[in-house]
Motif scaffolding. Structure first.
Motif, PDB file in Angstrom:
ATOM      1  N   SER A 307     -10.586  -5.524  -0.381  1.00 20.14           N
ATOM      2  CA  SER A 307     -10.641  -4.081  -0.625  1.00 20.14           C
ATOM      3  C   SER A 307      -9.487  -3.367   0.060  1.00 20.14           C
ATOM      4  O   SER A 307      -8.795  -2.532  -0.548  1.00 20.14           O
ATOM      5  N   TRP A 308      -9.262  -3.683   1.333  1.00 17.07           N
ATOM      6  CA  TRP A 308      -8.146  -3.055   2.039  1.00 17.07           C
ATOM      7  C   TRP A 308      -6.807  -3.463   1.438  1.00 17.07           C
ATOM      8  O   TRP A 308      -5.863  -2.664   1.372  1.00 17.07           O
ATOM      9  N   ALA A 309      -6.747  -4.716   0.980  1.00 14.94           N
ATOM     10  CA  ALA A 309      -5.504  -5.167   0.333  1.00 14.94           C
ATOM     11  C   ALA A 309      -5.264  -4.411  -0.970  1.00 14.94           C
ATOM     12  O   ALA A 309      -4.114  -4.098  -1.326  1.00 14.94           O
ATOM     13  N   ALA A 310      -6.335  -4.096  -1.718  1.00 18.77           N
ATOM     14  CA  ALA A 310      -6.188  -3.332  -2.964  1.00 18.77           C
ATOM     15  C   ALA A 310      -5.662  -1.926  -2.691  1.00 18.77           C
ATOM     16  O   ALA A 310      -4.800  -1.408  -3.431  1.00 18.77           O
ATOM     17  N   MET A 311      -6.195  -1.288  -1.642  1.00 18.98           N
ATOM     18  CA  MET A 311      -5.709   0.062  -1.311  1.00 18.98           C
ATOM     19  C   MET A 311      -4.254   0.022  -0.860  1.00 18.98           C
ATOM     20  O   MET A 311      -3.448   0.904  -1.197  1.00 18.98           O
ATOM     21  N   ALA A 312      -3.900  -0.999  -0.123  1.00 18.56           N
ATOM     22  CA  ALA A 312      -2.500  -1.128   0.297  1.00 18.56           C
ATOM     23  C   ALA A 312      -1.599  -1.422  -0.901  1.00 18.56           C
ATOM     24  O   ALA A 312      -0.461  -0.921  -0.983  1.00 18.56           O
ATOM     25  N   ALA A 313      -2.121  -2.224  -1.842  1.00 23.90           N
ATOM     26  CA  ALA A 313      -1.320  -2.557  -3.024  1.00 23.90           C
ATOM     27  C   ALA A 313      -1.057  -1.318  -3.881  1.00 23.90           C
ATOM     28  O   ALA A 313       0.007  -1.198  -4.510  1.00 23.90           O
ATOM     29  N   LEU A 314      -2.040  -0.378  -3.944  1.00 20.43           N
ATOM     30  CA  LEU A 314      -1.853   0.855  -4.710  1.00 20.43           C
ATOM     31  C   LEU A 314      -0.702   1.672  -4.142  1.00 20.43           C
ATOM     32  O   LEU A 314       0.157   2.182  -4.891  1.00 20.43           O
ATOM     33  N   GLN A 315      -0.648   1.803  -2.829  1.00 17.44           N
ATOM     34  CA  GLN A 315       0.450   2.542  -2.206  1.00 17.44           C
ATOM     35  C   GLN A 315       1.787   1.822  -2.415  1.00 17.44           C
ATOM     36  O   GLN A 315       2.835   2.459  -2.614  1.00 17.44           O
ATOM     37  N   THR A 316       1.701   0.507  -2.359  1.00 13.34           N
ATOM     38  CA  THR A 316       2.914  -0.277  -2.581  1.00 13.34           C
ATOM     39  C   THR A 316       3.442  -0.087  -3.993  1.00 13.34           C
ATOM     40  O   THR A 316       4.661  -0.064  -4.234  1.00 13.34           O
ATOM     41  N   PHE A 318       3.175   2.706  -5.876  1.00 13.67           N
ATOM     42  CA  PHE A 318       3.888   3.985  -5.919  1.00 13.67           C
ATOM     43  C   PHE A 318       5.264   3.856  -5.267  1.00 13.67           C
ATOM     44  O   PHE A 318       6.279   4.309  -5.802  1.00 13.67           O
ATOM     45  N   ALA A 319       5.267   3.253  -4.079  1.00 15.68           N
ATOM     46  CA  ALA A 319       6.537   3.123  -3.366  1.00 15.68           C
ATOM     47  C   ALA A 319       7.517   2.240  -4.127  1.00 15.68           C
ATOM     48  O   ALA A 319       8.734   2.488  -4.143  1.00 15.68           O
ATOM     49  N   ILE A 343       0.522  13.340  -1.812  1.00 17.50           N
ATOM     50  CA  ILE A 343      -0.830  13.831  -2.101  1.00 17.50           C
ATOM     51  C   ILE A 343      -1.489  12.967  -3.166  1.00 17.50           C
ATOM     52  O   ILE A 343      -2.677  12.616  -3.070  1.00 17.50           O
ATOM     53  N   VAL A 344      -0.727  12.595  -4.192  1.00 16.23           N
ATOM     54  CA  VAL A 344      -1.272  11.734  -5.241  1.00 16.23           C
ATOM     55  C   VAL A 344      -1.680  10.384  -4.663  1.00 16.23           C
ATOM     56  O   VAL A 344      -2.757   9.842  -4.988  1.00 16.23           O
ATOM     57  N   MET A 345      -0.870   9.827  -3.777  1.00 12.81           N
ATOM     58  CA  MET A 345      -1.194   8.547  -3.149  1.00 12.81           C
ATOM     59  C   MET A 345      -2.461   8.656  -2.317  1.00 12.81           C
ATOM     60  O   MET A 345      -3.327   7.759  -2.324  1.00 12.81           O
ATOM     61  N   LEU A 346      -2.611   9.768  -1.579  1.00 15.83           N
ATOM     62  CA  LEU A 346      -3.790   9.961  -0.742  1.00 15.83           C
ATOM     63  C   LEU A 346      -5.044  10.113  -1.596  1.00 15.83           C
ATOM     64  O   LEU A 346      -6.098   9.535  -1.288  1.00 15.83           O
ATOM     65  N   ILE A 347      -4.929  10.889  -2.687  1.00 17.38           N
ATOM     66  CA  ILE A 347      -6.096  11.112  -3.536  1.00 17.38           C
ATOM     67  C   ILE A 347      -6.526   9.811  -4.212  1.00 17.38           C
ATOM     68  O   ILE A 347      -7.725   9.469  -4.252  1.00 17.38           O
ATOM     69  N   THR A 348      -5.579   9.060  -4.761  1.00 11.60           N
ATOM     70  CA  THR A 348      -5.928   7.808  -5.436  1.00 11.60           C
ATOM     71  C   THR A 348      -6.525   6.797  -4.446  1.00 11.60           C
ATOM     72  O   THR A 348      -7.453   6.045  -4.784  1.00 11.60           O
ATOM     73  N   THR A 349      -6.014   6.799  -3.213  1.00 13.85           N
ATOM     74  CA  THR A 349      -6.563   5.889  -2.202  1.00 13.85           C
ATOM     75  C   THR A 349      -7.995   6.281  -1.846  1.00 13.85           C
ATOM     76  O   THR A 349      -8.884   5.424  -1.700  1.00 13.85           O
ATOM     77  N   ALA A 350      -8.264   7.587  -1.711  1.00 17.01           N
ATOM     78  CA  ALA A 350      -9.610   8.060  -1.405  1.00 17.01           C
ATOM     79  C   ALA A 350     -10.576   7.704  -2.527  1.00 17.01           C
ATOM     80  O   ALA A 350     -11.728   7.299  -2.286  1.00 17.01           O
ATOM     81  N   LEU A 351     -10.115   7.911  -3.787  1.00 20.42           N
ATOM     82  CA  LEU A 351     -10.986   7.563  -4.917  1.00 20.42           C
ATOM     83  C   LEU A 351     -11.280   6.058  -4.951  1.00 20.42           C
ATOM     84  O   LEU A 351     -12.413   5.641  -5.224  1.00 20.42           O
TER      85      LEU A 351
END
Length: 362
Positions: A307-316, A318-319, A343-351
């Motif tokens: 789960s944590w890897a998925a959230m990190a992968a989402l930010q990766t 975007f970057a 802001i988009v990265m934060l919102i998608t990570t929260a969701l």
């Protein structure tokens, strides 16, 4: 005659007026091998100071008499002297000196050779991966028409209390040498029952710990208890065959009254065997349950990591996209593009976090 410094069995003088206290001895014995020796006639211990050979000769000359001599970890020389007095078979003498002997009953002409393993429960304040729960020893018995020779190995299974109890029940002792054998077996099997009850307490504790999610018992603790149960079973289970041979009425000759007493010993031993089988099944179940818990815990850990890897992968992601350095990209020249992307990265990570949380992965 084999002689040792300070000891020669046929010339030992043993007072027969009262049983001498049997010392608690370590496996490396110090002092004489003879713990006690006496002549019994009509169930009464005969007074007088005579050698073992003289006591045995007196027993053969008396209709209802026999000699009981108790030994503790005798040497080969000491055992050879005993064998000469009572005319014991060399093979049985060899087995009596052997370190590893399981329960058995053998006949050598007019002499029966019986091996019984004694056991004791080792008290412990905490069950660890190295806790010793059961300690075992061995009692070997030569039984003839006019004598009983008991050979004890190990620091447990002392027979002083058995001798004292028998001497207090003259009617039972008058039944002869097999009454002594019954008393020894009965005392040993009674201890088996006490060990089984103590084992139950340990099992209840381990079961409670296994079912506790926060601080369950380790696999090492369960395995150690199972090893101790195997040692206990090695003393109890093989005793069934000798007791069956005693009860069949063909292997050894004894009075019907003593055989009834042996039937009671056999019943108690069978109860212990059944309880050991139940304990073994329970330990297997606890071990499987603990292994299942470990597997579930590992799966939970892997889901959290994923789960944590998925959230990190989402930010990766975007970057990675905005790090491609393409000339034409959405909002690349926008004044608020950078904070907007954060802001988009934060919102998608929260969701994503909320979704994984609701799914039970976090």
């Amino acid at each position: 005659m084999v002689q040792r410094k300070g000891w020669q069995l046929p010339n030992i003088r043993l007072l027969s007026t009262a049983a001498a206290p049997e010392p608690v001895m370590a496996p490396s014995r110090e002092g004489p091998a003879v713990v006690d020796c006496a002549l019994y006639s009509g169930g009464i211990r005969q007074p007088g100071e005579r050698s073992v050979k003289e006591l045995f000769e007196a027993a053969r000359d008396t209709a209802d008499a026999f000699v009981w001599i108790g030994l503790h970890e005798p040497t080969e020389a000491e055992m050879a002297e005993v064998a000469e007095v009572f005319d014991l078979h060399p093979l049985a003498v060899e087995d009596a000196l052997s370190d590893e002997q399981g329960p058995k009953l053998e006949r050598y002409e007019d002499t029966a050779f019986l091996v019984v393993r004694a056991a004791s429960y080792v008290e412990h304040t905490e069950l660890t991966e190295t806790s010793e729960v059961v300690e075992t020893g061995s009692v070997r018995m030569f039984v003839g028409e006019k004598f009983v020779v008991t050979v004890r190995h190990g620091s447990i299974g002392g027979l002083t209390a058995v001798r004292a109890d028998l001497e207090a029940h003259q009617d039972l002792l008058a039944q002869g040498p097999w009454a002594v054998v019954h008393a020894i077996c009965d005392r040993i099997v009674d201890v088996y029952l006490k060990i089984a009850a103590a084992f139950q307490r340990d099992l209840d504790f381990v079961e409670t710990q296994v079912l506790r999610r926060e601080a369950g018992s380790t696999i090492g603790q369960i395995y150690q208890l199972k090893r101790e149960l195997v040692e206990f079973r090695g003393a109890v289970l093989p005793l069934q065959q000798p007791l069956t041979m005693i009860l069949d009425g063909r292997t050894v000759k004894m009075s019907k009254e003593i055989r009834r007493y042996f039937r009671d010993v056999n019943d108690h031993n069978n109860r212990v065997v059944d309880r050991i089988a139940g304990y073994d099944d329970l330990l297997n179940s606890l071990l499987q349950a603990r292994l299942a818990q470990v597997t579930v815990d590992q799966n939970n850990d892997m889901r959290k990591i994923a789960s944590w890897a998925a959230m990190a992968a989402l930010q990766t992601a975007f970057a990675g996209i905005y790090g491609m350095n393409f000339k034409y990209m959405p909002e690349l020249e926008w004044r608020y593009g950078y904070p907007g992307l954060l802001i988009v990265m934060l919102i998608t990570t929260a969701l994503l976090y909320r979704s994984l949380r609701r799914a039970g992965w976090l």
